[in-house]
Design a protein around this motif. Structure first.
Motif, PDB file in Angstrom:
ATOM      1  N   ASP A  51       0.804  -1.218   0.000  1.00 56.33           N
ATOM      2  CA  ASP A  51       0.000   0.000   0.000  1.00 56.33           C
ATOM      3  C   ASP A  51       0.837   1.267   0.000  1.00 56.33           C
ATOM      4  O   ASP A  51       0.524   2.241  -0.697  1.00 56.33           O
ATOM      5  N   ALA A  52       1.883   1.283   0.790  1.00 51.42           N
ATOM      6  CA  ALA A  52       2.618   2.532   1.034  1.00 51.42           C
ATOM      7  C   ALA A  52       4.015   2.513   0.435  1.00 51.42           C
ATOM      8  O   ALA A  52       4.937   3.134   0.959  1.00 51.42           O
ATOM      9  N   GLY A  53       4.203   1.820  -0.659  1.00 45.42           N
ATOM     10  CA  GLY A  53       5.518   1.780  -1.292  1.00 45.42           C
ATOM     11  C   GLY A  53       6.011   0.360  -1.438  1.00 45.42           C
ATOM     12  O   GLY A  53       5.265  -0.505  -1.918  1.00 45.42           O
ATOM     13  N   PRO A  54       7.244   0.062  -1.011  1.00 47.80           N
ATOM     14  CA  PRO A  54       7.788  -1.290  -1.153  1.00 47.80           C
ATOM     15  C   PRO A  54       6.927  -2.316  -0.437  1.00 47.80           C
ATOM     16  O   PRO A  54       6.345  -2.048   0.615  1.00 47.80           O
ATOM     17  N   ALA A  55       6.829  -3.470  -1.003  1.00 46.82           N
ATOM     18  CA  ALA A  55       6.024  -4.536  -0.414  1.00 46.82           C
ATOM     19  C   ALA A  55       6.601  -4.959   0.927  1.00 46.82           C
ATOM     20  O   ALA A  55       7.829  -4.934   1.141  1.00 46.82           O
ATOM     21  N   GLU A  56       5.715  -5.347   1.831  1.00 44.07           N
ATOM     22  CA  GLU A  56       6.140  -5.846   3.136  1.00 44.07           C
ATOM     23  C   GLU A  56       5.098  -6.819   3.660  1.00 44.07           C
ATOM     24  O   GLU A  56       3.975  -6.889   3.154  1.00 44.07           O
ATOM     25  N   LEU A  57       5.486  -7.571   4.691  1.00 46.92           N
ATOM     26  CA  LEU A  57       4.569  -8.523   5.283  1.00 46.92           C
ATOM     27  C   LEU A  57       3.441  -7.791   5.993  1.00 46.92           C
ATOM     28  O   LEU A  57       3.662  -6.805   6.700  1.00 46.92           O
ATOM     29  N   SER A  58       2.217  -8.303   5.814  1.00 47.92           N
ATOM     30  CA  SER A  58       1.097  -7.799   6.587  1.00 47.92           C
ATOM     31  C   SER A  58       1.205  -8.343   8.010  1.00 47.92           C
ATOM     32  O   SER A  58       2.060  -9.184   8.320  1.00 47.92           O
ATOM     33  N   GLU A  59       0.323  -7.882   8.903  1.00 43.12           N
ATOM     34  CA  GLU A  59       0.354  -8.408  10.266  1.00 43.12           C
ATOM     35  C   GLU A  59       0.114  -9.907  10.262  1.00 43.12           C
ATOM     36  O   GLU A  59       0.800 -10.666  10.944  1.00 43.12           O
ATOM     37  N   HIS A 115      -5.801 -10.286  -2.050  1.00 39.55           N
ATOM     38  CA  HIS A 115      -6.374  -9.480  -0.981  1.00 39.55           C
ATOM     39  C   HIS A 115      -6.071  -7.986  -1.114  1.00 39.55           C
ATOM     40  O   HIS A 115      -6.980  -7.167  -1.120  1.00 39.55           O
ATOM     41  N   TYR A 116      -4.806  -7.637  -1.163  1.00 42.78           N
ATOM     42  CA  TYR A 116      -4.419  -6.234  -1.227  1.00 42.78           C
ATOM     43  C   TYR A 116      -4.166  -5.800  -2.670  1.00 42.78           C
ATOM     44  O   TYR A 116      -3.930  -6.610  -3.554  1.00 42.78           O
ATOM     45  N   TRP A 117      -4.213  -4.523  -2.868  1.00 46.61           N
ATOM     46  CA  TRP A 117      -3.720  -3.945  -4.110  1.00 46.61           C
ATOM     47  C   TRP A 117      -3.015  -2.649  -3.773  1.00 46.61           C
ATOM     48  O   TRP A 117      -3.257  -2.059  -2.715  1.00 46.61           O
ATOM     49  N   PRO A 118      -2.081  -2.180  -4.582  1.00 52.03           N
ATOM     50  CA  PRO A 118      -1.665  -2.715  -5.883  1.00 52.03           C
ATOM     51  C   PRO A 118      -0.766  -3.940  -5.727  1.00 52.03           C
ATOM     52  O   PRO A 118      -0.413  -4.330  -4.615  1.00 52.03           O
ATOM     53  N   SER A 119      -0.394  -4.511  -6.866  1.00 52.38           N
ATOM     54  CA  SER A 119       0.512  -5.655  -6.857  1.00 52.38           C
ATOM     55  C   SER A 119       1.893  -5.220  -6.370  1.00 52.38           C
ATOM     56  O   SER A 119       2.262  -4.045  -6.426  1.00 52.38           O
ATOM     57  N   GLY A 120       2.654  -6.179  -5.909  1.00 48.54           N
ATOM     58  CA  GLY A 120       4.003  -5.891  -5.439  1.00 48.54           C
ATOM     59  C   GLY A 120       4.756  -7.185  -5.209  1.00 48.54           C
ATOM     60  O   GLY A 120       4.188  -8.282  -5.306  1.00 48.54           O
TER      61      GLY A 120
END
Length: 593
Positions: free
Chosen positions: A216-224, A247-252
């Motif tokens: 969501d906020a730039g580089p991809a990272e693990l969700s909680e 689940h999330y967008w955009p792709s990463g």
């Protein structure tokens, strides 16, 4: 058969849509499509990935046509794209309603009817998102539970509640395990997954789930929740090398090191935010085990299938996504990455006697210590003895060897020029090999690894005596009658005065690389000569007829050549097994076979 090319040329999968229809006739799940089975042994194969399709099945607001188009594309291109498996990443429907699953069911049945294996997992919109995989019965489970998959040859089983499953599919001649994990696995669900992996200790694992990585906020990272999956399942299981979630967008995409110190590639793919709920977009993971890469592309077969003249501006923009998170390559040395749990056994050494095929006139191996004589295993007495060109030392024994080489060893030749350095090997003056003209054809093979440096016109295998000495006047009569060597551009060169010709005949390879083992072969069938590198014929093989090899009856040189009878430099690199046969061999008879 419908292919990418024909899809681009004309609409074959569905009608152009100016309003949201119900299932159109052209997109009906009942329409018959064709598709040959994939070649599971081809080192190039495809894993198809379908993310969140929920807006296509949203009570009376959806439209099945885009996903129908995708399913038909996957079926019709099973062979051309070599699609061995399809994975859905969850959120099949929007509201977890039985009526929505009733709309989705016949679309997935297209794959069932053509025995195209696939997996499905529950996303948060497919079930009560407040529950974990112990939730019990649901419209999702009744539609995509174990009963649906039991007839698939890839299906391996499900967790006790039915919400986690695994498949074992074959691609590139090896098996792969795909885990399809629920929206919220319980402790028991994670324990089940760890046991599945433990029960398949040599299989690389692809983990599919709905919630793992976001961007969501730039580089991809693990969700909680992704942090829990990483800790409970991924980090300590080196077999998991790729994870896929929606689940999330955009792709990463994200790469993390696991506890074993190896890369795990974590990808999010989801297009529900795009025009027409993503338009049934599919991501194609093209594995290439020969090139050690996964090439990834993202397309919308539904938009590709619209007649070109009827596509709207929005549709035109959705044909294919080419940004660096939707079209990219992932380099993976598969053998090295999987070596910790599925090491490729080294090919064992093979006794020399097994490689002395009929017609073998010399077979030299370098799998022992360097000595004052290299034995000819052919039994013909064509032994080699060393000759020093300088005081800085001749060849030395090495354990390095080509992986397909019968003998597990080589000699390192430390040659050079200006002045000539190193050393080489030669046959005796009375060796039977010296007199052979090979008028019935020949095969010459050698395993080689070039060292760094200037290899211009150094010789690998040569014959003492010039064209002039053999009565040849064409070309450059000062050249040796036989020479297998290299140019400054690292091209292998077979330059000889054939017995029946008055000029030099030359075969050229492509440019080779230093510090990489290769197998080099030259085959003459009594009419033409063909050079092979790693059992593949090169381009620059002369078509003009030639027969035999000129000889002056003098000795052969291994690790050097000469010009006008002067040895000007020694070979620089490693030489493994070398074999000469007085007849043509096919590649399946080479030492690499």
């Amino acid at each position: 058969m419908t292919t990418r090319r024909t899809l681009l040329q004309a609409g074959l999968l569905g009608a152009g849509l100016t309003q949201v229809p119900a299932l159109t006739a052209s997109a009906s799940p009942g329409t018959t499509v064709s598709g040959q089975a994939p070649d599971v042994n081809d080192p190039r194969f495809t894993l198809a990935v379908i993310p969140d399709t929920q807006y296509l099945f949203d009570q009376d607001r959806g439209d099945s046509a885009p996903l129908v188009a995708t399913m038909k594309y996957l079926i019709e291109n099973r062979r051309s794209e070599n699609i061995v498996f399809t994975a859905h990443l969850g959120d099949v429907v929007e509201n977890a309603l039985a009526s929505e699953f009733a709309q989705a069911d016949p679309v997935f049945r297209l794959l069932d009817n053509h025995r195209a294996p696939y997996s499905v997992l529950a996303g948060n919109h497919d079930i009560d998102s407040r529950t974990d995989d112990r939730r019990g019965d649901s419209p999702y489970l009744r539609t995509f539970g174990p009963r649906r998959f039991r007839r698939m040859t890839t299906y391996g089983g499900s967790s006790p509640g039915g919400y986690n499953s695994f498949h074992v599919f074959t691609g590139g001649g090896r098996q792969w395990l795909l885990l399809a994990m629920d929206w919220r696995p319980s402790d028991q669900g994670f324990a089940w997954a760890r046991k599945v992996i433990a029960d398949h200790p040599r299989l690389p694992v692809i983990l599919t789930t709905h919630d793992l990585v976001y961007a969501d906020a730039g580089p991809a990272e693990l969700s909680e929740h992704g942090k829990r999956i990483w800790a409970e399942l991924v980090d300590g299981n080196d077999q998991i090398f790729l994870t896929l979630n929606g689940h999330y967008w955009p792709s990463g995409r994200l790469t993390r090191r696991n506890a074993a110190g190896h890369d795990v590639h974590l990808h999010i793919t989801n297009y529900q935010d795009r025009y027409y709920g993503g338009g049934g977009m599919v991501r194609l993971y093209h594995f290439d085990l020969a090139r050690n890469v996964i090439d990834v592309e993202t397309i919308s077969p539904w938009v590709l299938g619209q007649p070109v003249g009827r596509r709207t501006a929005l549709e035109q923009g959705e044909i294919e996504l080419t940004d660096d998170v939707n079209r990219f390559s992932v380099p993976i040395d598969f053998e090295q990455r999987f070596s910790g749990f599925a090491p490729v056994p080294a090919r064992p050494a093979r006794p020399a006697a097994r490689l002395v095929v009929p017609g073998t006139v010399a077979y030299w191996r370098f799998d022992g210590s360097a000595s004052d004589r290299v034995v000819d295993h052919s039994g013909r007495g064509n032994h080699l003895t060393p000759v020093l060109l300088s005081s800085d030392g001749g060849p030395v024994a090495s354990s390095e060897h080509h992986p397909d080489q019968p003998g597990h060893g080589s000699w390192l030749f430390r040659g050079g020029k200006r002045p000539a350095r190193g050393g080489y090997l030669r046959t005796a003056d009375n060796a039977p090999l010296n007199r052979l003209a090979f008028e019935g054809g020949y095969t010459i093979e050698a395993f080689v690894k070039l060292a760094d440096g200037d290899h211009a016109w150094q010789g690998l295998l040569s014959r003492m005596g010039t064209g002039a000495n053999a009565g040849k006047t064409g070309g450059d009569p000062a050249e040796p009658v036989v020479n297998l060597g290299f140019s400054g551009g690292l091209q292998a060169q077979w330059a000889v005065f054939p017995a029946d010709r008055n000029d030099i005949w030359t075969n050229w390879s492509h440019e080779l690389r230093a510090n990489e083992w290769f197998h080099l072969a030259v085959v003459n069938d009594g009419r033409v000569s063909t050079m092979y590198v790693d059992s593949s014929p090169v381009l620059r093989n002369p078509a003009t007829r030639s027969n035999g090899l000129s000889t002056t009856g003098e000795h052969w040189l291994l690790g050097a050549n000469h010009y006008d009878r002067v040895v000007e430099q020694g070979f620089a690199g490693w030489i493994g097994d070398v074999r000469l046969v007085d007849r043509p061999l096919s590649p399946r008879e080479f030492l690499t076979a």
